[in-house]
Design a protein around this motif. Structure first.
Motif: not given
Length: 126
Positions: A74-82
């Motif tokens: 999902a685009p809102g995944c909490p680890v998207a930046g990592e």
């Protein structure tokens, strides 16, 4: 050298280009790169990102530079930046790999049908 790019946009591709480019499956490093991707897990799902179907393309050029295009559940995944960094960190130490670039895309959108049979079994969908 490792780099990540979370601003990759398929809109920049010429019309008629498939959204998921083919992987370099014949390259000698391909299986090792897949194996490295299988060591990376979404912390909320007990299945590796490769079997989840989050890795769309593994492209390896003649100089052994690895370009990985992936997505998230999902685009809102909490680890998207990592997550792209985790993937690059897993692949970069492989013998023979010159460089790793990980690009994030949300086109096409990930769906449960992209999971391997093993992932579906692990998650109780089979």
């Amino acid at each position: 050298m490792t780099s990540t790019d979370t601003n990759f946009s398929p809109a920049a591709q010429p019309e008629g280009t498939p959204l998921i480019a083919p992987s370099s499956t014949d390259h000698p490093l391909y299986d090792a790169v897949v194996g490295a991707c299988r060591t990376v897990y979404d912390p909320e799902i007990p299945v590796n990102i490769y079997d989840l179907g989050l890795v769309y393309t593994i492209a390896i050029d003649d100089e052994n530079a690895v370009n990985i295009t992936m997505t998230l559940t999902a685009p809102g995944c909490p680890v998207a930046g990592e997550m792209p960094g985790w993937v690059a960190d897993a692949v970069e130490p492989l013998p023979g790999v010159k460089q790793v670039d990980v690009h994030m895309t949300f086109e096409p959108q990930w769906g449960m049908d992209m999971m391997s049979d093993e992932a579906r079994l692990e998650l109780g969908f089979m």
